[in-house]
Design a protein around this motif. Structure first.
Motif, mmCIF file in Angstrom:
data_model
loop_
_atom_site.group_PDB
_atom_site.id
_atom_site.type_symbol
_atom_site.label_atom_id
_atom_site.label_comp_id
_atom_site.label_asym_id
_atom_site.label_seq_id
_atom_site.Cartn_x
_atom_site.Cartn_y
_atom_site.Cartn_z
ATOM 1 N N ALA A 1 0.824 -1.210 0.000
ATOM 2 C CA ALA A 1 0.000 0.000 0.000
ATOM 3 C C ALA A 1 0.856 1.257 0.000
ATOM 4 O O ALA A 1 0.459 2.294 -0.560
ATOM 5 N N SER A 2 2.049 1.182 0.583
ATOM 6 C CA SER A 2 2.918 2.358 0.686
ATOM 7 C C SER A 2 3.411 2.839 -0.680
ATOM 8 O O SER A 2 3.864 3.977 -0.810
ATOM 9 N N PHE A 3 3.306 1.997 -1.698
ATOM 10 C CA PHE A 3 3.742 2.388 -3.029
ATOM 11 C C PHE A 3 2.709 3.262 -3.739
ATOM 12 O O PHE A 3 3.025 3.911 -4.737
ATOM 13 N N GLY A 4 1.479 3.253 -3.259
ATOM 14 C CA GLY A 4 0.428 4.034 -3.879
ATOM 15 C C GLY A 4 0.318 5.429 -3.303
ATOM 16 O O GLY A 4 1.083 5.820 -2.413
ATOM 17 N N ASN A 5 -0.642 6.200 -3.809
ATOM 18 C CA ASN A 5 -0.828 7.561 -3.295
ATOM 19 C C ASN A 5 -2.139 7.733 -2.536
ATOM 20 O O ASN A 5 -2.406 8.815 -2.014
ATOM 21 N N ARG A 6 -2.936 6.652 -2.468
ATOM 22 C CA ARG A 6 -4.202 6.749 -1.716
ATOM 23 C C ARG A 6 -4.652 5.363 -1.320
ATOM 24 O O ARG A 6 -4.543 4.411 -2.109
ATOM 25 N N THR A 7 -5.167 5.227 -0.099
ATOM 26 C CA THR A 7 -5.675 3.952 0.386
ATOM 27 C C THR A 7 -7.152 4.086 0.724
ATOM 28 O O THR A 7 -7.573 5.046 1.374
ATOM 29 N N VAL A 8 -7.940 3.107 0.244
ATOM 30 C CA VAL A 8 -9.377 3.048 0.507
ATOM 31 C C VAL A 8 -9.637 1.831 1.374
ATOM 32 O O VAL A 8 -9.193 0.727 1.053
ATOM 33 N N GLU A 9 -10.332 2.010 2.484
ATOM 34 C CA GLU A 9 -10.641 0.912 3.396
ATOM 35 C C GLU A 9 -12.039 0.374 3.107
ATOM 36 O O GLU A 9 -12.980 1.134 2.911
ATOM 37 N N MET A 10 -12.155 -0.972 3.078
ATOM 38 C CA MET A 10 -13.464 -1.611 2.937
ATOM 39 C C MET A 10 -13.759 -2.468 4.157
ATOM 40 O O MET A 10 -12.852 -3.064 4.754
ATOM 41 N N PHE A 11 -15.031 -2.513 4.507
ATOM 42 C CA PHE A 11 -15.470 -3.360 5.625
ATOM 43 C C PHE A 11 -16.920 -3.759 5.368
ATOM 44 O O PHE A 11 -17.772 -2.899 5.112
ATOM 45 N N ASP A 12 -17.201 -5.076 5.402
ATOM 46 C CA ASP A 12 -18.551 -5.588 5.174
ATOM 47 C C ASP A 12 -19.176 -5.022 3.898
ATOM 48 O O ASP A 12 -20.351 -4.653 3.864
ATOM 49 N N GLY A 13 -18.363 -4.968 2.825
ATOM 50 C CA GLY A 13 -18.877 -4.561 1.535
ATOM 51 C C GLY A 13 -18.955 -3.069 1.293
ATOM 52 O O GLY A 13 -19.307 -2.636 0.194
ATOM 53 N N GLU A 14 -18.612 -2.279 2.300
ATOM 54 C CA GLU A 14 -18.728 -0.831 2.179
ATOM 55 C C GLU A 14 -17.359 -0.174 2.192
ATOM 56 O O GLU A 14 -16.434 -0.630 2.856
ATOM 57 N N VAL A 15 -17.253 0.940 1.452
ATOM 58 C CA VAL A 15 -16.050 1.760 1.487
ATOM 59 C C VAL A 15 -16.180 2.745 2.628
ATOM 60 O O VAL A 15 -17.187 3.454 2.733
ATOM 61 N N LYS A 16 -15.163 2.762 3.486
ATOM 62 C CA LYS A 16 -15.213 3.636 4.670
ATOM 63 C C LYS A 16 -14.461 4.932 4.418
ATOM 64 O O LYS A 16 -13.531 4.983 3.649
#
Length: 219
Positions: free
Chosen positions: A204-219
């Motif tokens: 993930a550190s190689f990218g410029n943005r991280t998106v978290e998912m939990f139970d099918g939803e983007v947080k």
């Protein structure tokens, strides 16, 4: 470049009904390097397959490079995927009856690249990934790590504008994994848009943005 609005994906019916992706809204700009993270079973891979136009059984609206994917017929979706997307599968999806070199050539034939140019591009990819000695080998004779390398090479060989990667380094040792992530980073700097699914904080550190998912939803 990628705009998802109210995306839902349900598997099964009745008591067996599972909401794999729920009301997802996500924007990915051209030149982004986005990482989707979350626990196993949270819907990451399902969401990636929707973005890659490999799954059509969802609801909502999806715009890709200015095209409304949700309005396209299957053949048009396939063509859009073919022309823009390179996909690194978690389970490789190599063709068992083709050699390594022939597997690498497949996406080039879809793009109607001429034979001599295809051969040159295959040779270049084999050299870049150290796969030259395996060019005539069949997938069944290869280790999981080598199959993973072939899968990555196949995904990028046609220089796609969008690279989608589902746990791209899962079967590689640490040095190989870093090399692959550095390659994705270079391709991103050269203009490719990258979306990866991973459990790895290092990846993930190689990218410029991280998106978290939990139970099918983007947080």
């Amino acid at each position: 470049m990628i705009q998802l609005r109210n995306i839902n994906r349900v598997f099964g019916k009745g008591d067996e009904r599972t909401e794999a992706v729920r009301n997802v809204n996500l924007d990915v700009g051209e030149g982004d390097f986005v990482t989707i993270m979350g626990p196993s079973g949270c819907g990451k891979s399902t969401l990636l397959s929707i973005i890659g136009m490999l799954d059509a059984s969802w609801t909502g609206s999806y715009t890709f490079v200015g095209t409304e994917v949700h309005r396209l017929k299957p053949k048009k979706r396939i063509a859009l995927n073919r022309d823009y997307v390179g996909y690194v599968f978690q389970q490789y999806h190599l063709l068992d009856d083709l050699t390594v070199a022939e597997n690498l050539e497949v996406p080039l034939t879809y793009r109607k690249i001429k034979g001599a140019e295809r051969s040159r591009m295959v040779d270049e990819a084999l050299e870049r990934f150290g796969l030259g000695p395996k060019r005539r080998a069949y997938p069944g004779s290869l280790s999981g790590g080598i199959q993973q390398l072939v899968g990555v090479a196949r995904a990028i060989i046609a220089r796609p504008r969008v690279i989608l990667a589902d746990e791209p380094t899962g079967n590689l040792h640490s040095d190989q994994a870093r090399e692959i992530m550095e390659l994705f980073q270079r391709l991103n700097r050269d203009g490719a848009t990258v979306v990866q699914v991973t459990h790895s904080e290092e990846n993930a550190s190689f990218g410029n943005r991280t998106v978290e998912m939990f139970d099918g939803e983007v947080k």
